[in-house]
Each structure stands twice: as C-alpha cells, then as structure tokens.
Design a protein around this motif. Structure first.
Motif, PDB file in Angstrom:
ATOM      1  N   GLY A  82      -8.296  -8.573   3.290  1.00 13.28           N
ATOM      2  CA  GLY A  82      -8.009  -8.023   1.984  1.00 13.28           C
ATOM      3  C   GLY A  82      -6.735  -7.215   2.030  1.00 13.28           C
TER       4      GLY A  82
ATOM      5  N   ALA B  13      -6.768 -13.965  -5.681  1.00 14.11           N
ATOM      6  CA  ALA B  13      -6.800 -12.595  -6.181  1.00 14.11           C
ATOM      7  C   ALA B  13      -8.209 -12.257  -6.627  1.00 14.11           C
TER       8      ALA B  13
ATOM      9  N   ALA C 153      -3.780  -5.047  -0.175  1.00 17.41           N
ATOM     10  CA  ALA C 153      -3.651  -4.311  -1.426  1.00 17.41           C
ATOM     11  C   ALA C 153      -2.259  -3.710  -1.527  1.00 17.41           C
TER      12      ALA C 153
ATOM     13  N   ASN D  21     -14.885  -8.211  -9.036  1.00 15.82           N
ATOM     14  CA  ASN D  21     -14.422  -7.705  -7.747  1.00 15.82           C
ATOM     15  C   ASN D  21     -15.189  -8.298  -6.577  1.00 15.82           C
TER      16      ASN D  21
ATOM     17  N   ALA E 202      -6.021  -3.759   3.631  1.00 17.65           N
ATOM     18  CA  ALA E 202      -7.039  -2.803   3.203  1.00 17.65           C
ATOM     19  C   ALA E 202      -8.327  -2.952   3.993  1.00 17.65           C
TER      20      ALA E 202
ATOM     21  N   ASP F 167     -12.803  -4.808  -3.076  1.00 19.33           N
ATOM     22  CA  ASP F 167     -12.104  -3.527  -2.947  1.00 19.33           C
ATOM     23  C   ASP F 167     -12.229  -2.959  -1.542  1.00 19.33           C
TER      24      ASP F 167
ATOM     25  N   GLN G 250       0.632  -0.990  -2.001  1.00 18.25           N
ATOM     26  CA  GLN G 250       0.720   0.405  -1.609  1.00 18.25           C
ATOM     27  C   GLN G 250       1.181   1.248  -2.792  1.00 18.25           C
TER      28      GLN G 250
ATOM     29  N   VAL H  30       2.811  -3.650   0.700  1.00 23.17           N
ATOM     30  CA  VAL H  30       1.473  -4.254   0.756  1.00 23.17           C
ATOM     31  C   VAL H  30       0.841  -3.816   2.077  1.00 23.17           C
TER      32      VAL H  30
ATOM     33  N   ASN I  92      -7.885  -6.115  -7.674  1.00 24.53           N
ATOM     34  CA  ASN I  92      -6.532  -5.736  -7.263  1.00 24.53           C
ATOM     35  C   ASN I  92      -6.236  -6.122  -5.824  1.00 24.53           C
ATOM     36  N   THR I  93      -7.042  -7.012  -5.259  1.00 24.68           N
ATOM     37  CA  THR I  93      -6.920  -7.348  -3.844  1.00 24.68           C
ATOM     38  C   THR I  93      -6.507  -8.799  -3.663  1.00 24.68           C
TER      39      THR I  93
END
Length: 380
Positions: A376, A360, A378, A70, A51, A87, A380, A48, A363-364
């Motif tokens: 944030g 959540a 994300a 998002n 981001a 994102d 890996q 993780v 995807n973050t």
C-alpha cells in the motif's frame, strides 16, 4: 502485469469447449532476448511513501484486485482470498476457495467471487463460503458481482448469470467466435442497467435479466491467415467515464464505445496486449515493446508517448491523481505524468514483477507482486 506474448500454435494449449486457450505470458524463446531499457535516475517529483505491506501466497494466474470503498480483496494461486483495509493493510477476513484459482476477485463489497481451476465458481462473504457452482468451462475473467447476481464470462465465450444468494444458475448465453481465446482477464462490467461484455473484438450490451443482446459495437475485426493472427479478444481493464467505455483489442486496436447509443465512437490501431485506463480527457495504455501511450478520449489522437521503459514488461496502467501508474516485470512501479508521460517517481517492491494491474483503493495505491507481496503506497 507482464505483457502478453503468444505461444506458437504448435505449443498452444488445452482445448476448452471447442476453443484453444493461449497463455497470458510465456518466456521469450527467440534467438536473442531484447535487452530491457536501463532505468533513468528517479526525479522523485511527487512524494509517495510505502504505508504498509501484507503477504499472500505466490500468484501465477491473472489476478484482478477487487475494491469496494476502502477494502481491497486479493487472492493467491492456492485459493486463499483476503480482504484488507486499504488505509492500514489490516486483514479484515480470510477465506479459502478450496482449490487453486484461475480467476478472481470480483466483489460488490458484501459477496466476493472467484473461479477455481476445477471450473467451480465460489462465492464468499466475511471469510465464509456461501456456495459453489460447477461451470461448463474454465474462466480467466473475475466474476462480476452486481444486482444480487454473479456473472461469469467463460473461456468458451459463454456468459452466465447466477443468483447471488443461492448460486442457482439463472441463464446462459453463448456467442461463437474465433477458435482461440486468451488466458487473460476479459471485459465484464455493469453500465447502468446493461451488462457489458467483451466477446472477440466486440463490446456487447446485454440485458442482465436474461442475457439477450441490446447492442453490439466493434473495437477490432479479426484478420490474418491463421488463428493466432486473427486473435483480437478484448482484454481488461477498461476505462469507463459515464457512458464512454474504452477498451483494447489484443495486438490490434484501442477504441471507445458510447454505451448509451451502442456504437463505436473511434478506434485506432495499437499493438499492445494489456488493458487500459483513463480519465475524462484521455486514455492510457502500453504497447508490447514497453512504450506507454496517451490517447485523447474524444477522438483517439495520440497525446504523448514514453519510450524509456522498452522491454521491461510494463503492463496495464492506472490513472491516479497527476500520474499514470505502470508496473514492470522487475518489480518497479513507475509514476508518469498524465500531461506528457515524463517520469515523476519510481517505487520498488520485491523484484518479482506485477501479478495484477495497479489499483486505487480509497487514497491508497495497491500493488501486488507475483511472489505475493501486497503493498500500500500513499501520498506524502
């Protein structure tokens, strides 16, 4: 979010429409503060990365992060409300409620709503104020924005509906209960065509058009010899999978309700004070001591416990991917295995503790601290 601890009644606070309100957390005042568990080495078993990071003002109210697609919406104590691209962390818009906040944020992706400490419900869109409406009592639960309406759960146990476009009050219903309520987010969500509300230790299904009751299901029953001992309010967040809604009653129980049938499926005694989360197989929660627990969703039997985070102020969890994510009052985010509760990874923030439950967005993994750090993370 920091675990809830109750003040003695002699230090209890304001009277609110006939109800006294207990703070969601207070400093430990006993003779000896429990020592937080030492952190074990981080195994870093899943990748993780941080981001992005954003900043808002400090947060001293029970924030809930609103997510739509998002987009993640957060707010600070001063009244700033910010929409972020989950994102990238890019700010999409920013607005002000014009006063310090008591509750927020609720959103349907178009309209966002918060409640100020002046007892005002404020609706915002794309950084602009749409309308504001005076409430009869303070609210600690983020408004629910759904079906072109805004629903508010008041600290006096009123449920009110407002027209989402104009702010016109459509209806108000009130249910009597115990004289104390928590300064903590309650339960307010839409399940198909029913408005589901936590009132005392019960989940109630209401007709969203007029507030009339459709069903009522108990999670916990008030017991005890004084008002504090009898406090069993349901606390957010809840875990919903289709018609199964699982919730926690403050320091009393966890349980699941079948919203289609309007009945309790099971309840188990539990001593926690923070909300829960889960998936189709299990639900997850934290006890007041810092123990993290998994329960089977179908019957409430415990599947595992993790006692490595004792007295670290762990709060409401998030079931995400392989992990159960919990934040603590020291600014760490712990990713535990859904299978057995063992530590998979640990993330650091600014050390100020969690202001909201991990959330959540796309995807973050979004984490917000009391000092106003918005992170944030994300995979890996």
């Amino acid at each position: 979010m920091m675990g809830t601890r109750v003040l003695p009644l002699l230090a209890a606070a304001a009277v609110l429409a006939g109800c006294s309100v207990l703070p969601s957390w207070v400093p430990f005042t006993g003779p000896e503060k429990p020592k937080p568990a030492e952190l074990r080495p981080n195994p870093n078993l899943i990748g993780v990365r941080e981001a992005w990071k954003a900043s808002i003002g400090k947060i001293d109210f029970p924030l809930v992060v609103a997510v739509h697609g998002n987009t993640a919406m957060v707010a600070d104590s001063g009244g700033a409300v910010i929409a972020l691209d989950a994102d990238t962390g890019r700010e999409l818009w920013r607005a002000s409620a014009g006063a310090p906040l008591a509750a927020g944020v609720g959103s349907d992706g178009t309209t966002a709503a918060v409640v100020t400490r002046n007892n005002e419900l404020v609706a915002l869109s794309a950084g602009k104020e749409l309308w504001r409406q005076k409430l009869n009592a303070l609210s600690y639960t983020p408004p629910l924005v759904a079906g072109a309406r805004v629903f508010v759960l008041g600290g006096d146990r009123t449920i009110s509906a407002f027209d989402g476009a104009t702010g016109r009050r459509l209806w108000t219903q009130q249910r009597q209960g115990e004289p104390l309520v928590l300064r903590e987010p309650g339960v307010l969500l839409a399940v198909r065509d029913t408005l589901v509300v936590g009132q005392g230790g019960r989940l109630s299904g209401l007709n969203p058009l007029n507030g009339t009751a459709r069903w009522d299901a108990p999670i916990a029953t008030a017991r005890g010899i004084n008002d504090v001992e009898r406090l069993v309010d349901l606390v957010g967040r809840v875990s919903r999978v289709d018609d199964s809604i699982c919730a926690r009653a403050f320091q009393a129980a966890v349980g699941c309700v079948d919203a289609a049938a309007g009945r309790a499926v099971w309840t188990q005694r539990a001593s926690g004070s923070a909300g829960i989360h889960g998936d189709a197989a299990a639900i997850y929660g934290t006890e007041s001591t810092g123990i993290v627990v998994g329960w089977r969703r179908d019957n409430g039997q415990r599947t595992w416990t993790n006692d490595t985070l004792l007295h670290r102020g762990v709060g409401t969890p998030l079931a995400l991917g392989r992990s159960v994510v919990v934040g603590d009052s020291f600014g760490f985010v712990h990713l535990l295995s859904r299978e057995d509760g063992t530590l998979l990874n640990r993330l650091a923030t600014d050390g100020s503790g969690m202001a909201a439950a991990p959330t959540a967005a796309g995807n973050t993994l979004v984490v917000v601290t009391r000092n106003g750090g918005v992170y944030g993370f994300a995979p890996q």
